[in-house]
Write a protein that holds these residues in place. Structure first.
Motif, short mmCIF file in Angstrom:
data_model
loop_
_atom_site.label_atom_id
_atom_site.label_comp_id
_atom_site.label_asym_id
_atom_site.label_seq_id
_atom_site.Cartn_x
_atom_site.Cartn_y
_atom_site.Cartn_z
N GLN A 77 0.84 -1.19 0.00
CA GLN A 77 0.00 0.00 0.00
C GLN A 77 0.88 1.24 0.00
OE1 GLN A 77 -2.65 -1.94 3.36
NE2 GLN A 77 -3.44 0.04 2.75
N TRP A 78 0.45 2.26 -0.75
CA TRP A 78 1.23 3.48 -0.84
C TRP A 78 1.25 4.22 0.49
CZ3 TRP A 78 5.10 5.16 -3.19
CH2 TRP A 78 5.38 6.52 -3.33
N ASP A 79 0.28 3.96 1.39
CA ASP A 79 0.25 4.66 2.67
C ASP A 79 0.74 3.78 3.81
OD1 ASP A 79 -1.83 2.88 2.79
OD2 ASP A 79 -3.26 4.29 3.69
N ALA A 80 1.48 2.71 3.50
CA ALA A 80 1.98 1.83 4.55
C ALA A 80 3.42 1.44 4.26
CB ALA A 80 1.12 0.57 4.66
N GLN A 81 4.21 1.31 5.31
CA GLN A 81 5.57 0.88 5.15
C GLN A 81 5.63 -0.53 4.55
OE1 GLN A 81 7.42 1.12 9.02
NE2 GLN A 81 8.32 3.11 8.56
N LEU A 82 6.76 -0.84 3.93
CA LEU A 82 6.98 -2.18 3.40
C LEU A 82 7.68 -3.00 4.48
CD1 LEU A 82 8.15 -1.33 -0.22
CD2 LEU A 82 5.91 -2.14 0.52
N PRO A 83 7.12 -4.14 4.84
CA PRO A 83 7.72 -4.95 5.92
C PRO A 83 9.03 -5.58 5.50
CG PRO A 83 5.42 -5.56 5.49
CD PRO A 83 5.87 -4.72 4.35
N ARG A 84 9.86 -5.88 6.49
CA ARG A 84 11.11 -6.59 6.25
C ARG A 84 11.46 -7.39 7.50
NH1 ARG A 84 13.27 -0.75 5.35
NH2 ARG A 84 11.03 -0.53 5.38
N TRP A 85 12.29 -8.39 7.32
CA TRP A 85 12.74 -9.22 8.42
C TRP A 85 13.86 -8.52 9.19
CZ3 TRP A 85 10.43 -13.73 9.77
CH2 TRP A 85 9.65 -14.39 8.82
N HIS A 96 5.24 7.18 2.28
CA HIS A 96 5.45 7.72 0.93
C HIS A 96 6.93 7.94 0.67
CE1 HIS A 96 1.13 9.55 0.42
NE2 HIS A 96 1.12 8.25 0.65
N ALA A 97 7.61 8.57 1.62
CA ALA A 97 9.03 8.87 1.46
C ALA A 97 9.85 7.58 1.40
CB ALA A 97 9.51 9.75 2.61
N GLU A 98 9.47 6.60 2.20
CA GLU A 98 10.20 5.34 2.21
C GLU A 98 10.12 4.65 0.85
OE1 GLU A 98 10.27 1.48 5.09
OE2 GLU A 98 8.40 1.87 4.03
N GLN A 99 8.93 4.57 0.29
CA GLN A 99 8.77 3.89 -0.99
C GLN A 99 9.42 4.67 -2.13
OE1 GLN A 99 5.01 1.96 -1.81
NE2 GLN A 99 4.45 2.00 0.34
N THR A 100 9.41 6.00 -2.03
CA THR A 100 10.11 6.81 -3.02
C THR A 100 11.61 6.57 -2.95
OG1 THR A 100 8.40 8.53 -2.96
CG2 THR A 100 10.56 9.17 -3.80
N GLN A 101 12.13 6.47 -1.73
CA GLN A 101 13.55 6.19 -1.54
C GLN A 101 13.92 4.84 -2.14
OE1 GLN A 101 14.79 5.75 2.54
NE2 GLN A 101 16.95 5.47 2.01
N ILE A 102 13.09 3.83 -1.91
CA ILE A 102 13.36 2.49 -2.43
C ILE A 102 13.37 2.50 -3.95
CG2 ILE A 102 12.39 0.16 -2.64
CD1 ILE A 102 11.40 0.49 0.28
N ALA A 103 12.37 3.14 -4.55
CA ALA A 103 12.29 3.19 -6.02
C ALA A 103 13.51 3.90 -6.61
CB ALA A 103 11.01 3.89 -6.44
N ALA A 104 13.91 5.01 -6.00
CA ALA A 104 15.07 5.75 -6.50
C ALA A 104 16.35 4.94 -6.36
CB ALA A 104 15.20 7.08 -5.75
N SER A 105 16.47 4.23 -5.25
CA SER A 105 17.66 3.42 -5.01
C SER A 105 17.77 2.29 -6.04
CB SER A 105 17.62 2.83 -3.60
OG SER A 105 18.74 2.00 -3.37
N VAL A 106 16.64 1.64 -6.33
CA VAL A 106 16.64 0.56 -7.33
C VAL A 106 17.03 1.11 -8.69
CG1 VAL A 106 15.19 -1.08 -8.58
CG2 VAL A 106 14.98 -0.86 -6.10
#
Length: 246
Positions: free
Chosen positions: A5-13, A224-234
Motif C-alpha cells: 500500500q502506498w500509505d503503509a511501510q513495506l515490511p522486512r525481516w 510515501h518517502a520510504e517507498q520513493t527512496q526504495i524506487a530511486a535506489s533501485v
C-alpha cells in the motif's frame, strides 16, 4: 516489485529471521536453504550463524491447495500475532477472507506473511496504525512470520536453482500474490500462473537491487518517502550496473 500500500511501510525481516523447509529430502532441502541464507545474509545485518525458533516456513507439497486448507484449518490466524506479544486485537483475528480466498486458488507457489509494527524504543504496536497519514517516525514494519507453499506438480519445469532463488525473493520481499512481474526478475518464473521457460535462471541484478533497497531504506520517515527512496535506489543501482557493463 515488493509492492505494498502506498500509505503503509513495506515490511522486512530482522535478525530473528529463521527459515525452515518441510516436505523435501536432501540434497534439495539444502539447496533451498543455501539460496535463501545467501540472499538473506546479503541484506539482513547480524544474522546469527544458526537459529532455533523457526518463523519462515517453506512447505513443499504435491497438492498446494490441500496443504493450505490443512494449515488454514489448524492455524486459522496463519501466524498473525506470532511475534508481537498479542498487543492488539488484530493479533487474535484470522486474515481477511479475501486474502484466504486468493491463497486457496491453485498456483505453483503461494505465500502469506504476518507483520508487526516495532517502534524505535523496541516496543511492539498495532501494525494498522502505520500510515503516512499519521506521519509516524522511527517505526519499522517487521515481517514476523511467513508461510510459503510450493505445489511441486504445478511448479514443475524450473531448475532447483531457479525455484530456490524464487522462494528466497518471495520470503524476503513478499510481493503481491497473483501479480505478473518484470521479465528481468526471477519473479517472472511463474507469470500467468505457470512455469515460464524464458524466465531468468537465477536472481538478477534487478532482484538484488530491490532487496538491497528494501532493507536499506530509512524507517524513520513516512511511508510515501520510504517507498520513493526504495524506487530511486533501485533505479540508480540498475543504471549504475548497466553503465559498468558497457
Amino acid at each position: 516489485m515488493a509492492s505494498g500500500q502506498w500509505d503503509a511501510q513495506l515490511p522486512r525481516w530482522d535478525s530473528a529471521f529463521c527459515p525452515g523447509v518441510l516436505g523435501l529430502e536432501e540434497p534439495f532441502q539444502g539447496i533451498v536453504l543455501k539460496h535463501l541464507d545467501r540472499a538473506a545474509r546479503a541484506v539482513i545485518p547480524e544474522l546469527p550463524a544458526t537459529c532455533k525458533t523457526k518463523n519462515a516456513f517453506i512447505i513443499f507439497s504435491e497438492n498446494g491447495s490441500a496443504m493450505f486448507d490443512a494449515i488454514d484449518k489448524g492455524v486459522p490466524t496463519l501466524g498473525d500475532g506470532y511475534d508481537s506479544s498479542h498487543v492488539s486485537k488484530q493479533d487474535f483475528e484470522p486474515p481477511d477472507r479475501r486474502i484466504v480466498a486468493q491463497l486457496r486458488q491453485d498456483r505453483p507457489v503461494r505465500w502469506y506473511r504476518s507483520t508487526s509494527l516495532q517502534y524505535s524504543n523496541g516496543a511492539w504496536g498495532d501494525a494498522s496504525a502505520q500510515s503516512a497519514k499519521f506521519d509516524n517516525k522511527g517505526t519499522l514494519l517487521r515481517t514476523t512470520f511467513s508461510i510459503v507453499i510450493v505445489d511441486q506438480n504445478l511448479a514443475a519445469g524450473a531448475s532447483w536453482g531457479q525455484l530456490a532463488d524464487y522462494v528466497a525473493f518471495v520470503v524476503l520481499a513478499t510481493p503481491a500474490l497473483g501479480e505478473n512481474f518484470n521479465q528481468n526478475s526471477i519473479m517472472s518464473l511463474y507469470d500467468e500462473g505457470r512455469f515460464q521457460s524464458k524466465a531468468p535462471s537465477l536472481m538478477t541484478p534487478l532482484d538484488d537491487a530491490v532487496l538491497r533497497a528494501l532493507y536499506a531504506a530509512d524507517p524513520a520517515q513516512d511511508a510515501h518517502a520510504e517507498q520513493t527512496q526504495i524506487a530511486a535506489s533501485v533505479s540508480n543501482d540498475v543504471m549504475h550496473k548497466a553503465r559498468a557493463t558497457h
